[in-house]
Design an enzyme around this catalytic site. Structure first.
Site, PDB file in Angstrom:
ATOM      1  N   PRO A   1      -5.437  35.609  49.649  1.00 58.10           N
ATOM      2  CA  PRO A   1      -5.472  34.139  49.508  1.00 58.10           C
ATOM      3  C   PRO A   1      -6.851  33.578  49.836  1.00 58.10           C
ATOM      4  O   PRO A   1      -7.568  34.109  50.690  1.00 58.10           O
ATOM      5  CB  PRO A   1      -4.428  33.655  50.511  1.00 58.10           C
ATOM      6  CG  PRO A   1      -3.550  34.830  50.751  1.00 58.10           C
ATOM      7  CD  PRO A   1      -4.414  36.043  50.607  1.00 58.10           C
TER       8      PRO A   1
ATOM      9  N   ARG B   1       1.598  28.883  45.266  1.00 52.84           N
ATOM     10  CA  ARG B   1       2.016  28.234  44.022  1.00 52.84           C
ATOM     11  C   ARG B   1       2.630  29.266  43.076  1.00 52.84           C
ATOM     12  O   ARG B   1       2.228  30.439  43.077  1.00 52.84           O
ATOM     13  CB  ARG B   1       0.870  27.472  43.362  1.00 52.84           C
ATOM     14  CG  ARG B   1      -0.272  28.213  42.720  1.00 52.84           C
ATOM     15  CD  ARG B   1      -1.279  28.883  43.613  1.00 52.84           C
ATOM     16  NE  ARG B   1      -1.786  28.140  44.741  1.00 52.84           N
ATOM     17  CZ  ARG B   1      -2.986  27.557  44.770  1.00 52.84           C
ATOM     18  NH1 ARG B   1      -3.787  27.604  43.715  1.00 52.84           N
ATOM     19  NH2 ARG B   1      -3.416  26.971  45.862  1.00 52.84           N
TER      20      ARG B   1
ATOM     21  N   LEU C   1     -10.792  15.892  36.158  1.00 52.59           N
ATOM     22  CA  LEU C   1     -11.290  17.179  35.673  1.00 52.59           C
ATOM     23  C   LEU C   1     -12.784  17.317  35.925  1.00 52.59           C
ATOM     24  O   LEU C   1     -13.560  16.406  35.622  1.00 52.59           O
ATOM     25  CB  LEU C   1     -11.010  17.294  34.165  1.00 52.59           C
ATOM     26  CG  LEU C   1     -11.475  18.562  33.460  1.00 52.59           C
ATOM     27  CD1 LEU C   1     -10.741  19.782  34.014  1.00 52.59           C
ATOM     28  CD2 LEU C   1     -11.243  18.441  31.958  1.00 52.59           C
TER      29      LEU C   1
ATOM     30  N   ARG D   1       5.649  24.321  39.446  1.00 52.85           N
ATOM     31  CA  ARG D   1       4.503  24.278  40.357  1.00 52.85           C
ATOM     32  C   ARG D   1       4.570  22.996  41.191  1.00 52.85           C
ATOM     33  O   ARG D   1       4.771  21.897  40.663  1.00 52.85           O
ATOM     34  CB  ARG D   1       3.205  24.294  39.535  1.00 52.85           C
ATOM     35  CG  ARG D   1       1.939  23.818  40.258  1.00 52.85           C
ATOM     36  CD  ARG D   1       1.463  24.811  41.304  1.00 52.85           C
ATOM     37  NE  ARG D   1       0.343  24.263  42.056  1.00 52.85           N
ATOM     38  CZ  ARG D   1      -0.935  24.392  41.711  1.00 52.85           C
ATOM     39  NH1 ARG D   1      -1.266  25.031  40.608  1.00 52.85           N
ATOM     40  NH2 ARG D   1      -1.881  23.878  42.476  1.00 52.85           N
TER      41      ARG D   1
ATOM     42  N   TYR E   1     -13.432  26.813  -1.966  1.00 49.07           N
ATOM     43  CA  TYR E   1     -13.462  25.347  -1.930  1.00 49.07           C
ATOM     44  C   TYR E   1     -12.489  24.722  -2.913  1.00 49.07           C
ATOM     45  O   TYR E   1     -12.016  23.605  -2.699  1.00 49.07           O
ATOM     46  CB  TYR E   1     -14.889  24.821  -2.155  1.00 49.07           C
ATOM     47  CG  TYR E   1     -15.595  25.366  -3.371  1.00 49.07           C
ATOM     48  CD1 TYR E   1     -15.311  24.901  -4.645  1.00 49.07           C
ATOM     49  CD2 TYR E   1     -16.580  26.345  -3.231  1.00 49.07           C
ATOM     50  CE1 TYR E   1     -15.971  25.400  -5.755  1.00 49.07           C
ATOM     51  CE2 TYR E   1     -17.257  26.840  -4.337  1.00 49.07           C
ATOM     52  CZ  TYR E   1     -16.941  26.371  -5.601  1.00 49.07           C
ATOM     53  OH  TYR E   1     -17.596  26.876  -6.694  1.00 49.07           O
TER      54      TYR E   1
ATOM     55  N   PHE F   1     -12.048  36.397  43.032  1.00 50.81           N
ATOM     56  CA  PHE F   1     -10.814  36.481  42.257  1.00 50.81           C
ATOM     57  C   PHE F   1     -10.939  35.799  40.895  1.00 50.81           C
ATOM     58  O   PHE F   1     -10.104  36.001  40.013  1.00 50.81           O
ATOM     59  CB  PHE F   1      -9.627  35.906  43.037  1.00 50.81           C
ATOM     60  CG  PHE F   1      -9.703  34.424  43.325  1.00 50.81           C
ATOM     61  CD1 PHE F   1      -9.208  33.494  42.424  1.00 50.81           C
ATOM     62  CD2 PHE F   1     -10.262  33.962  44.518  1.00 50.81           C
ATOM     63  CE1 PHE F   1      -9.264  32.135  42.696  1.00 50.81           C
ATOM     64  CE2 PHE F   1     -10.307  32.600  44.797  1.00 50.81           C
ATOM     65  CZ  PHE F   1      -9.820  31.681  43.886  1.00 50.81           C
TER      66      PHE F   1
ATOM     67  N   HIS G   1     -15.595  24.586  36.480  1.00 48.39           N
ATOM     68  CA  HIS G   1     -14.767  24.456  37.670  1.00 48.39           C
ATOM     69  C   HIS G   1     -15.618  24.691  38.916  1.00 48.39           C
ATOM     70  O   HIS G   1     -16.426  25.621  38.955  1.00 48.39           O
ATOM     71  CB  HIS G   1     -13.621  25.471  37.620  1.00 48.39           C
ATOM     72  CG  HIS G   1     -12.539  25.201  38.603  1.00 48.39           C
ATOM     73  ND1 HIS G   1     -12.648  25.543  39.935  1.00 48.39           N
ATOM     74  CD2 HIS G   1     -11.331  24.602  38.471  1.00 48.39           C
ATOM     75  CE1 HIS G   1     -11.552  25.182  40.571  1.00 48.39           C
ATOM     76  NE2 HIS G   1     -10.729  24.611  39.711  1.00 48.39           N
TER      77      HIS G   1
ATOM     78  N   ASP H   1      -6.441  27.092  35.885  1.00 48.48           N
ATOM     79  CA  ASP H   1      -7.647  26.286  36.075  1.00 48.48           C
ATOM     80  C   ASP H   1      -8.583  26.446  34.880  1.00 48.48           C
ATOM     81  O   ASP H   1      -8.900  27.574  34.474  1.00 48.48           O
ATOM     82  CB  ASP H   1      -8.391  26.726  37.340  1.00 48.48           C
ATOM     83  CG  ASP H   1      -7.667  26.321  38.610  1.00 48.48           C
ATOM     84  OD1 ASP H   1      -7.007  25.269  38.594  1.00 48.48           O
ATOM     85  OD2 ASP H   1      -7.749  27.063  39.604  1.00 48.48           O
TER      86      ASP H   1
ATOM     87  N   ASP I   1      -0.838  28.840  38.781  1.00 55.82           N
ATOM     88  CA  ASP I   1      -2.056  28.038  38.865  1.00 55.82           C
ATOM     89  C   ASP I   1      -2.889  28.349  37.627  1.00 55.82           C
ATOM     90  O   ASP I   1      -3.211  29.509  37.373  1.00 55.82           O
ATOM     91  CB  ASP I   1      -2.823  28.401  40.140  1.00 55.82           C
ATOM     92  CG  ASP I   1      -3.965  27.445  40.416  1.00 55.82           C
ATOM     93  OD1 ASP I   1      -3.921  26.313  39.911  1.00 55.82           O
ATOM     94  OD2 ASP I   1      -4.908  27.838  41.126  1.00 55.82           O
TER      95      ASP I   1
ATOM     96  N   ARG J   1     -16.040  32.741  44.202  1.00 56.84           N
ATOM     97  CA  ARG J   1     -14.680  33.253  44.123  1.00 56.84           C
ATOM     98  C   ARG J   1     -14.635  34.588  43.378  1.00 56.84           C
ATOM     99  O   ARG J   1     -14.701  34.638  42.154  1.00 56.84           O
ATOM    100  CB  ARG J   1     -13.776  32.227  43.438  1.00 56.84           C
ATOM    101  CG  ARG J   1     -13.733  30.900  44.192  1.00 56.84           C
ATOM    102  CD  ARG J   1     -12.855  29.875  43.526  1.00 56.84           C
ATOM    103  NE  ARG J   1     -12.745  28.676  44.345  1.00 56.84           N
ATOM    104  CZ  ARG J   1     -11.957  27.641  44.051  1.00 56.84           C
ATOM    105  NH1 ARG J   1     -11.210  27.661  42.954  1.00 56.84           N
ATOM    106  NH2 ARG J   1     -11.914  26.586  44.851  1.00 56.84           N
TER     107      ARG J   1
ATOM    108  N   GLU K   1       0.833  -1.209   0.000  1.00 60.77           N
ATOM    109  CA  GLU K   1       0.000   0.000   0.000  1.00 60.77           C
ATOM    110  C   GLU K   1       0.869   1.261   0.000  1.00 60.77           C
ATOM    111  O   GLU K   1       0.591   2.218  -0.733  1.00 60.77           O
ATOM    112  CB  GLU K   1      -0.919   0.023   1.221  1.00 60.77           C
ATOM    113  CG  GLU K   1      -1.986  -1.055   1.232  1.00 60.77           C
ATOM    114  CD  GLU K   1      -2.879  -0.958   2.454  1.00 60.77           C
ATOM    115  OE1 GLU K   1      -4.067  -0.622   2.286  1.00 60.77           O
ATOM    116  OE2 GLU K   1      -2.382  -1.212   3.568  1.00 60.77           O
TER     117      GLU K   1
END
Length: 272
Positions: A163, A210, A229, A201, A53, A241, A233, A215, A213, A239, A21
């Site tokens: 924090p 850390r 996972l 990290r 195309y 932040f 999240h 996320d 980070d 949060r 092939e």
């Protein structure tokens, strides 16, 4: 989404598992549905508002001939990614590669692989509270920018925040960014971890200090849960932040579980 179709483009190439092939080659039939918004082209009648195309067909032919793979699964995967990276207006593609001369020793019309691939929108939170915080964040963003299957979009301001989680440590530099990606959620997570590891990290203390980070907050509107996972999240709505910088770049993004816009979640948290 509108579609431009290329049906059964004949390409003679050398994909295959068996030596004959790859040595002699064989015919393949390639069909592609290009997911693209044709509204602008339909209104303006200008080709530069759409995807040519004819050029796509030539690109398929050239790529199939010069990038040999053992499996048509691999040929399809590579070709789909190449086309999505080559044509900025292409939002996605449904690609089928047929192998009419498949060496199976039985009467059949064709064997084929059909895949659908597209750009996905994701949002990522970033933070650092060790060493040169800005340098760590910028290095992580650079890793994302250099990843072939990622296109960075809007990036929020970096804000200084206290924090979270009760661990005694330095203030954080936080923010959020938007990106488009061809990667799956878990593949994107691997890239985020690679960027974190590049900045050394260490995951020693939960909610601890850390260098970097990253996320994954949202991936389209998908709801995912696995040992590695969870998307969206967890605890985004608690949060500031995360919500404050995210509201800069995506105030009207709707949380797929809570069914509320980011702007609304931030206002509710600030009023508590």
């Amino acid at each position: 989404m509108d579609r431009i179709r290329i049906q059964n483009l004949e390409v003679f190439a050398n994909h295959g598992v068996f030596p004959e092939e790859t040595r002699l080659g064989q015919k393949f039939l390639v069909s592609a549905e290009l997911l693209v918004d044709t509204r602008a082209a339909g209104k303006s009648d200008e080709l530069d508002q759409s995807i040519h195309y004819g050029m796509v067909a030539q690109e398929i032919t050239s790529y199939m001939k010069t990038h040999t793979r053992k499996l048509i699964e691999a040929a399809a995967e590579d070709l789909a990614e190449h086309l999505l990276l080559t044509y900025p207006l292409m939002k996605g593609i449904v690609l089928e590669i047929k192998k009419p001369w498949a060496p199976v020793g039985l009467p059949l019309e064709t064997v084929s692989v059909c895949i659908e691939r597209r750009w996905h929108k994701a949002y990522v939170a970033f933070g650092s509270n060790m060493g040169d915080k800005r340098a760590h964040v910028e290095a992580g963003i650079r890793v994302l920018r250099e990843e072939p299957g990622i296109r960075l979009g809007r990036i929020s301001d970096m804000i200084v925040t206290e924090p979270y989680g009760g661990v005694d440590q330095d203030d954080f530099l936080n923010g959020c960014l938007e990106l488009e990606t061809l990667l799956t959620p878990h593949e994107l997570l691997e890239v985020l971890h690679k960027a974190e590891q590049q900045e050394k990290r260490e995951r020693l203390i939960h909610w601890g200090p850390r260098t970097l980070d990253l996320d994954l907050l949202f991936y389209d509107d998908e709801i995912l849960e696995s040992p590695e996972l969870v998307v969206p999240h967890p605890e985004i709505e608690k949060r500031t932040f995360v919500l404050e910088p995210l509201a800069q770049i995506a105030p009207w993004k709707v949380h797929p579980v809570l069914k509320k816009r980011i702007k609304t979640l931030l206002e509710e948290l600030e009023n508590k």
